[in-house]
Write a protein that holds these residues in place. Structure first.
Motif, mmCIF file in Angstrom:
data_model
loop_
_atom_site.group_PDB
_atom_site.id
_atom_site.type_symbol
_atom_site.label_atom_id
_atom_site.label_comp_id
_atom_site.label_asym_id
_atom_site.label_seq_id
_atom_site.Cartn_x
_atom_site.Cartn_y
_atom_site.Cartn_z
ATOM 1 N N GLY A 1 0.859 -1.377 0.042
ATOM 2 C CA GLY A 1 0.026 0.070 -0.138
ATOM 3 C C GLY A 1 0.681 1.127 0.138
ATOM 4 O O GLY A 1 2.075 1.300 -0.147
ATOM 5 N N HIS A 2 0.244 2.411 0.313
ATOM 6 C CA HIS A 2 1.138 3.813 0.019
ATOM 7 C C HIS A 2 0.355 4.444 1.353
ATOM 8 O O HIS A 2 -0.757 4.322 1.522
ATOM 9 N N VAL A 3 1.312 5.585 1.836
ATOM 10 C CA VAL A 3 0.730 6.474 2.975
ATOM 11 C C VAL A 3 0.602 7.484 2.125
ATOM 12 O O VAL A 3 1.780 8.205 1.612
ATOM 13 N N GLU A 4 -0.482 8.282 2.217
ATOM 14 C CA GLU A 4 -0.711 9.483 1.456
ATOM 15 C C GLU A 4 -1.326 10.575 2.621
ATOM 16 O O GLU A 4 -2.242 10.257 2.883
ATOM 17 N N GLU A 5 -0.302 11.495 2.738
ATOM 18 C CA GLU A 5 -0.494 12.589 3.752
ATOM 19 C C GLU A 5 -1.236 12.208 4.821
ATOM 20 O O GLU A 5 -2.201 12.356 5.599
ATOM 21 N N GLY A 6 -0.581 10.863 5.620
ATOM 22 C CA GLY A 6 -0.904 10.245 6.736
ATOM 23 C C GLY A 6 -2.060 9.181 6.575
ATOM 24 O O GLY A 6 -2.141 8.425 7.638
ATOM 25 N N ALA A 7 -2.683 9.408 5.391
ATOM 26 C CA ALA A 7 -3.816 8.124 5.268
ATOM 27 C C ALA A 7 -3.099 6.954 4.571
ATOM 28 O O ALA A 7 -2.372 7.150 3.578
ATOM 29 N N LEU A 8 -3.560 5.762 4.963
ATOM 30 C CA LEU A 8 -3.032 4.491 4.227
ATOM 31 C C LEU A 8 -3.848 4.103 3.297
ATOM 32 O O LEU A 8 -5.062 3.976 3.557
#
Ligand code: SIN
Length: 318
Positions: free
Chosen positions: A183-190
């Motif tokens: 997955g990816h962490v995008e601006e603190g959201a997973l």
């Protein structure tokens, strides 16, 4: 201990590195800054919830060894057993982080998240990547569904089994190959693309011992990695055998094929009782077994991870 605590274990690496000049991203010394200092420099880390830090080691991860692995696995199990600990973040050098991740996956088999993170630039860099990686790792460790051993770098979440370092200096230095990232962490959201790794019951194919039962680190079996290449001979295998090596992982070409001279020496070593496993030096794909194979394949593990699996197998009861 507070509810939902995250424990951050420091082991060193470039994330804790210092250089003479802020513009120097390569001529630095790894493992100089304490994990408590790294955390104190990022106020947002503690704002998200309680954090406890512990310095387990302070090394350049090229020098990783069995004693640090044994200590780290013991501390991981110690903290995970505490009901108030939500998960663990480990700061680590990039050079052997994939090996440590696989080792913890195989030995600790955690249901809670154990999130390794790192940096490609030292903490003194003009634009260091460590603080964001640490923040992202904390976001993953705090996620309600997070589980198992994962690695977070450059906003990408990788599983312990598939991840490999694939670049010498780029900030996004890791790949999960054909499997792809978790997955990816995008601006603190997973944002997850795959399922969390399931808790491995028996990841190396035998009932391996728990960390507390592992032999003293100086008695772990000697397993070496050798490589097949143009002009390879059996000399290295014979020399290792003469020194009493217990296991050999061969990084073969392509689908695990071996230079005939190297193969002859490996078969001779195998017949003499050395455990031999065949991996591939290709960064992607896995060795596809065939019925005529004389040397077992690594079950998709890279040479360095196959070495860990073989070491653990050799330590397991017969
Ligand atoms: C290390 O692996 O400890 C040094 C290199 C790095 O962290 O990028």
């Amino acid at each position: 201990m507070h509810r939902q605590q995250i424990v951050i274990l420091g082991t060193g690496g470039t994330i804790a590195g210092r250089a003479e000049s802020a513009s120097d991203n390569v001529g630095y010394t790894a493992a100089q800054v304490g994990v408590d200092q790294l955390v104190a420099a990022i106020p947002a880390l503690a704002e998200a919830g309680p954090v406890l830090t512990e310095q387990v080691a302070q090394i350049d991860s090229k020098d990783m060894g069995f004693a640090v692995w044994a200590r780290l696995a013991a501390r991981v199990n110690h903290f995970l057993a505490q009901p108030d600990v939500k998960g663990i973040v480990i700061t680590h050098g990039t050079d052997t982080i994939e090996e440590t991740a696989y080792f913890l996956h195989a030995v600790c088999r955690p249901a809670k998240p154990v999130v390794l993170t790192c940096a490609m630039r030292p903490s003194t860099a003009l634009v260091p990547d460590g603080p964001q990686n640490l923040l992202d790792a904390m976001a993953v460790a705090r996620h309600p569904d997070a589980a198992g051993v994962v690695l977070v770098c450059a906003g990408t979440v990788h599983g312990a089994v598939d991840v490999q370092k694939v670049h010498t200096y780029k900030l996004d230095a890791f790949s999960s190959g054909d499997a792809g990232p978790l997955g990816h962490v995008e601006e603190g959201a997973l944002r997850m693309s795959r399922n969390w790794p399931s808790v491995p019951v028996d990841p190396v194919g035998v009932a391996i011992k728990t960390v507390s039962e592992l032999a003293e680190p100086d008695r772990w079996p000697r397993v070496e990695v050798v490589m097949s290449h143009a002009g390879a001979s059996g000399a290295v295998v014979q020399a290792l055998q003469a020194q009493g090596v217990q296991g050999l992982v061969v990084a073969g070409t392509g689908n695990g094929s071996l230079h005939q001279d190297l193969e002859a020496a490996l078969l001779q070593a195998q017949a003499a009782g050395v455990r031999v496993v065949r991996a591939t030096r290709c960064p992607n794909g896995r060795v596809l077994p065939a019925p005529k194979d004389k040397i077992p394949d690594s079950q998709g593990l890279s040479p360095v991870k196959a070495r860990i699996a073989l070491m653990l197998r050799l330590m397991a009861p017969a």
